[in-house]
Design a protein around this motif. Structure first.
Motif, PDB file in Angstrom:
ATOM      1  N   ARG A  90       0.846  -1.212   0.000  1.00 34.25           N
ATOM      2  CA  ARG A  90       0.000   0.000   0.000  1.00 34.25           C
ATOM      3  C   ARG A  90       0.877   1.256   0.000  1.00 34.25           C
ATOM      4  N   LYS A  91       1.947   1.245   0.802  1.00 31.72           N
ATOM      5  CA  LYS A  91       2.852   2.394   0.830  1.00 31.72           C
ATOM      6  C   LYS A  91       3.473   2.606  -0.548  1.00 31.72           C
ATOM      7  N   ARG A  94       0.836   4.071  -2.877  1.00 34.08           N
ATOM      8  CA  ARG A  94       0.580   5.499  -2.626  1.00 34.08           C
ATOM      9  C   ARG A  94       1.718   6.357  -3.170  1.00 34.08           C
ATOM     10  N   SER A  95       2.944   5.899  -2.991  1.00 39.10           N
ATOM     11  CA  SER A  95       4.099   6.625  -3.523  1.00 39.10           C
ATOM     12  C   SER A  95       4.023   6.703  -5.051  1.00 39.10           C
ATOM     13  N   GLN A  97       1.323   6.472  -6.862  1.00 40.45           N
ATOM     14  CA  GLN A  97       0.201   7.340  -7.227  1.00 40.45           C
ATOM     15  C   GLN A  97       0.598   8.806  -7.128  1.00 40.45           C
ATOM     16  N   GLY A  98       1.359   9.153  -6.102  1.00 38.90           N
ATOM     17  CA  GLY A  98       1.814  10.537  -5.954  1.00 38.90           C
ATOM     18  C   GLY A  98       2.689  10.960  -7.122  1.00 38.90           C
TER      19      GLY A  98
END
Length: 185
Positions: A90-91, A94-95, A97-98
């Motif tokens: 998940r981390k 998210r990275s 996606q950013g």
């Protein structure tokens, strides 16, 4: 001895008997090898079946509380490991996606800037075309209104006088032709 394989014209009967004996020996040898292989496979299968049937049946086996706690501990450890993997993924997601959002925003800004540049170029091109049309119209009007300078009269150049060409003679009876007179000009 009417079989096509056994009949060899000109072969002595002793040679034919030897060949038949050799064929029979090979057939018996192949049969014996096949029987040995089948017996070996059968014995292996029987020993495997016997080993399998003597194994403990997991459905009839009783589970002790100690075994249950051990199994529960193993499942808890496996569940915790999987949970940690999911959190790490998940981390990473998210990275990613950013970074993707930043790239998308940058590309969008570039497209807007290019669109503005294209509008400016289009306006400049329209103004240039209008100016060229005005200049062409002005030039055409100036040509029409400008006086055409007089040109000197055209004088005809004298032509050369037409000199009749001498007629050629045609031979009627295959007689030699006299030489042609020289051209006078």
């Amino acid at each position: 001895m009417n079989d096509k394989h056994d009949f060899h014209p000109g072969s002595p009967p002793e040679l034919q008997q030897r060949r038949n004996g050799a064929r029979r020996l090979l057939a018996a040898l192949a049969l014996a090898i096949s029987a040995i292989v089948l017996i070996h496979v059968g014995l292996n299968s029987a020993s495997r079946f016997q080993a399998h049937s003597t194994a403990a049946d997991p459905l009839t086996e009783t589970i002790t509380p100690k075994d249950l706690r051990s199994f529960q501990g193993q499942t808890d450890e496996a569940l915790q490991s999987v949970t940690q993997d999911i959190v790490a993924q998940r981390k990473d997601l998210r990275s990613f996606q950013g970074k993707t959002d930043e790239t998308l925003q940058s590309v969008t800004q570039d497209i807007v800037a290019q669109r503005d540049d294209l509008k400016n170029l289009s306006n400049q091109l329209t103004a240039l075309v209008t100016r060229i049309e005005m200049l062409q119209g002005a030039a055409a009007a100036a040509q029409v209104t400008a006086a055409v300078p007089e040109q000197p009269p055209v004088t005809a150049t004298p032509k050369k006088p037409n000199v009749p060409k001498p007629a050629r003679r045609i031979a009627v009876r295959r007689a030699p032709l006299p030489p042609s007179p020289p051209n006078v000009q």
